[in-house]
Write a protein that holds these residues in place. Sequence first.
Motif, PDB file in Angstrom:
ATOM      1  N   TYR A 236      50.899   5.306  60.270  1.00 31.65           N
ATOM      2  CA  TYR A 236      51.356   7.178  60.388  1.00 31.65           C
ATOM      3  C   TYR A 236      52.506   6.468  60.328  1.00 31.65           C
ATOM      4  O   TYR A 236      53.650   5.801  60.942  1.00 31.65           O
ATOM      5  N   PHE A 237      53.150   8.023  59.793  1.00 27.10           N
ATOM      6  CA  PHE A 237      54.518   7.949  59.485  1.00 27.10           C
ATOM      7  C   PHE A 237      54.535   9.505  59.152  1.00 27.10           C
ATOM      8  O   PHE A 237      53.122  10.428  58.965  1.00 27.10           O
ATOM      9  N   GLY A 238      55.523  10.314  60.648  1.00 23.93           N
ATOM     10  CA  GLY A 238      55.535  11.445  60.283  1.00 23.93           C
ATOM     11  C   GLY A 238      55.752  11.676  58.744  1.00 23.93           C
ATOM     12  O   GLY A 238      56.958  11.258  58.280  1.00 23.93           O
ATOM     13  N   CYS A 239      56.602  13.422  58.776  1.00 23.19           N
ATOM     14  CA  CYS A 239      57.288  13.979  57.862  1.00 23.19           C
ATOM     15  C   CYS A 239      58.204  15.114  58.387  1.00 23.19           C
ATOM     16  O   CYS A 239      57.589  15.946  58.939  1.00 23.19           O
ATOM     17  N   THR A 240      59.679  15.325  58.310  1.00 32.41           N
ATOM     18  CA  THR A 240      59.790  16.341  58.644  1.00 32.41           C
ATOM     19  C   THR A 240      60.539  17.186  57.821  1.00 32.41           C
ATOM     20  O   THR A 240      59.357  17.296  56.779  1.00 32.41           O
ATOM     21  N   GLY A 241      61.177  18.129  58.041  1.00 34.37           N
ATOM     22  CA  GLY A 241      60.396  19.963  57.107  1.00 34.37           C
ATOM     23  C   GLY A 241      59.103  20.468  57.231  1.00 34.37           C
ATOM     24  O   GLY A 241      58.653  19.996  58.203  1.00 34.37           O
ATOM     25  N   LYS A 242      59.555  22.070  57.064  1.00 35.25           N
ATOM     26  CA  LYS A 242      58.239  22.256  56.904  1.00 35.25           C
ATOM     27  C   LYS A 242      56.742  21.956  56.292  1.00 35.25           C
ATOM     28  O   LYS A 242      57.130  21.405  55.560  1.00 35.25           O
ATOM     29  N   PRO A 243      55.956  21.842  56.983  1.00 31.32           N
ATOM     30  CA  PRO A 243      54.590  21.908  55.938  1.00 31.32           C
ATOM     31  C   PRO A 243      54.591  21.941  54.664  1.00 31.32           C
ATOM     32  O   PRO A 243      54.589  23.704  54.838  1.00 31.32           O
ATOM     33  N   ALA A 244      54.191  20.878  54.093  1.00 35.16           N
ATOM     34  CA  ALA A 244      53.734  22.188  52.217  1.00 35.16           C
ATOM     35  C   ALA A 244      52.147  22.308  51.798  1.00 35.16           C
ATOM     36  O   ALA A 244      52.363  22.775  50.652  1.00 35.16           O
ATOM     37  N   PHE A 245      51.519  21.962  52.843  1.00 31.64           N
ATOM     38  CA  PHE A 245      49.901  22.156  52.451  1.00 31.64           C
ATOM     39  C   PHE A 245      49.512  22.772  54.332  1.00 31.64           C
ATOM     40  O   PHE A 245      49.670  22.819  54.655  1.00 31.64           O
ATOM     41  N   THR A 246      48.593  23.367  53.653  1.00 31.98           N
ATOM     42  CA  THR A 246      47.548  24.289  54.749  1.00 31.98           C
ATOM     43  C   THR A 246      45.843  23.476  55.225  1.00 31.98           C
ATOM     44  O   THR A 246      45.821  23.462  56.066  1.00 31.98           O
ATOM     45  N   ARG A 247      45.847  22.721  54.140  1.00 32.86           N
ATOM     46  CA  ARG A 247      44.630  21.595  54.205  1.00 32.86           C
ATOM     47  C   ARG A 247      44.797  20.091  54.231  1.00 32.86           C
ATOM     48  O   ARG A 247      45.828  19.784  54.423  1.00 32.86           O
ATOM     49  N   LEU A 248      44.304  19.745  54.702  1.00 29.66           N
ATOM     50  CA  LEU A 248      44.140  17.952  54.680  1.00 29.66           C
ATOM     51  C   LEU A 248      44.291  17.336  53.121  1.00 29.66           C
ATOM     52  O   LEU A 248      43.084  18.376  52.342  1.00 29.66           O
ATOM     53  N   ILE A 249      44.533  16.292  52.795  1.00 30.55           N
ATOM     54  CA  ILE A 249      44.883  16.945  51.380  1.00 30.55           C
ATOM     55  C   ILE A 249      44.276  14.243  51.394  1.00 30.55           C
ATOM     56  O   ILE A 249      45.251  14.003  52.186  1.00 30.55           O
ATOM     57  N   TYR A 250      43.835  14.287  50.606  1.00 36.74           N
ATOM     58  CA  TYR A 250      42.886  13.020  50.810  1.00 36.74           C
ATOM     59  C   TYR A 250      42.625  12.859  49.688  1.00 36.74           C
ATOM     60  O   TYR A 250      42.939  12.873  48.438  1.00 36.74           O
ATOM     61  N   PRO A 251      43.670  11.139  48.889  1.00 35.21           N
ATOM     62  CA  PRO A 251      43.470  10.753  47.357  1.00 35.21           C
ATOM     63  C   PRO A 251      42.343  10.167  47.857  1.00 35.21           C
ATOM     64  O   PRO A 251      41.232  10.171  48.303  1.00 35.21           O
ATOM     65  N   ALA A 252      41.948   9.441  46.346  1.00 31.16           N
ATOM     66  CA  ALA A 252      40.723   8.529  46.056  1.00 31.16           C
ATOM     67  C   ALA A 252      40.373   7.450  47.378  1.00 31.16           C
ATOM     68  O   ALA A 252      42.169   6.486  47.446  1.00 31.16           O
ATOM     69  N   PRO A 253      39.912   7.769  48.345  1.00 33.22           N
ATOM     70  CA  PRO A 253      39.417   5.974  48.957  1.00 33.22           C
ATOM     71  C   PRO A 253      40.230   4.979  48.506  1.00 33.22           C
ATOM     72  O   PRO A 253      40.419   4.126  47.089  1.00 33.22           O
ATOM     73  N   VAL A 254      40.268   3.264  48.890  1.00 31.03           N
ATOM     74  CA  VAL A 254      41.393   2.133  49.038  1.00 31.03           C
ATOM     75  C   VAL A 254      39.802   1.674  49.869  1.00 31.03           C
ATOM     76  O   VAL A 254      39.249   1.658  50.636  1.00 31.03           O
ATOM     77  N   GLU A 255      40.186   0.071  49.830  1.00 26.12           N
ATOM     78  CA  GLU A 255      39.703  -0.846  50.101  1.00 26.12           C
ATOM     79  C   GLU A 255      39.888  -1.317  51.921  1.00 26.12           C
ATOM     80  O   GLU A 255      41.147  -0.651  51.929  1.00 26.12           O
TER      81      GLU A 255
END
Length: 374
Positions: A236-255
């Motif tokens: 996992y990586f953290g992210c600096t700065g203000k949150p850009a989203f209010t919901r969780l964002i998931y891409p298409a799954p991978v293997e």
Amino acid sequence: MSADTYDTDCLVIGAGAVGLACAAALARAGRDVLVVEATRGIGNGISSRNSEVIHAGIYYPTASLRRDVCVRGRRLLYAYLESRGVAHRKCGKLIVATSAAEEPQIEALYRRALENDVENMSLITGAQARALEPNLNAVSAAVSPETGIVDSHAYMLALQGEIEDAGGVLAFNAPVEGGYVSAAGYVIRIGGEAPLEIRCRVLVNAAGLDAIRIARAIEGIPAEHIPTLTLAKGSYFGCTGKPAFTRLIYPAPVEGGLGVHLTLDLGGRMRFGPDVEWLDHNDPARVDYSVDPKRAESFYAAIRRYWPALTDDALTPDYSGCRPKLSARGESAADFRIDGAEIHGIAGLVNLFGIESPGLTSSLAIAELVAKRV
């Protein structure tokens, strides 16, 4: 009872979310319960190294145990968190297609969610997705309002409190070294600074990454009913700065996983992951939980597909976890295993194998099944 032996009705190995939930269910039923944990406290294994997401039950095959315990567990979990005052938030999530080529996959997930009895799902256009999350790049998305986040440690503390209130006991720094099936049940050898033997009538092996090793170390459990472990690390990586989203964002799954997704903690902080790193060994003791900063390169590429505005140097190494998989790389994902006497033929024994995500979400439903089996 002497200085080097201890008798109990039910012994639960492992004080993660699943082990604690199982112990609480048994204690709730009036059973005498002892929980042994190799580390110095609760939730120090897989349960301390996940994304703290409450999963809705979208991804799993409809006729699978994983689907059953996730959907049932999620409903039980929200009610439990409310009743115990444990911090959580039903923030929802978007599963996004960032290109037309990904849209069939997102549509298939939506249909599976409906088949899985996941409530309140919807398919929306890219414009509708951007209206919800202006920083998002998507051509379409599936919306899961039932997805949430939880303070997982507070949840486990609530389970610990319930166990102890019912007279149950937790023993820490108590690694299981082996044991055997006896005429009266089980004799389990505990190492550490105060070695002892525990005699019990019911044995629940909820040891997470060590569940397979422990099963192999108990004489009398048929080897043919113990699967092979495959380890897959996730960073996992953290992210600096203000949150850009209010919901969780998931891409298409991978293997091997659900792709590098964006999760939020209860303070709103963004973090990304996990990725999938298949390890070349199956020894949990050898897992290196440090996060390689070089892995950020692949994270930037994956995240910018749905968040193009991610700036350079915004990601910082955070933490990692490890999945106890029962399927190897390139194989179809194996189902959870809750192996009772109907599998191995030994009364009073339940082995929990391959309990990775959504194990936290599923913990109360898994505990229900375990309590019924014993």
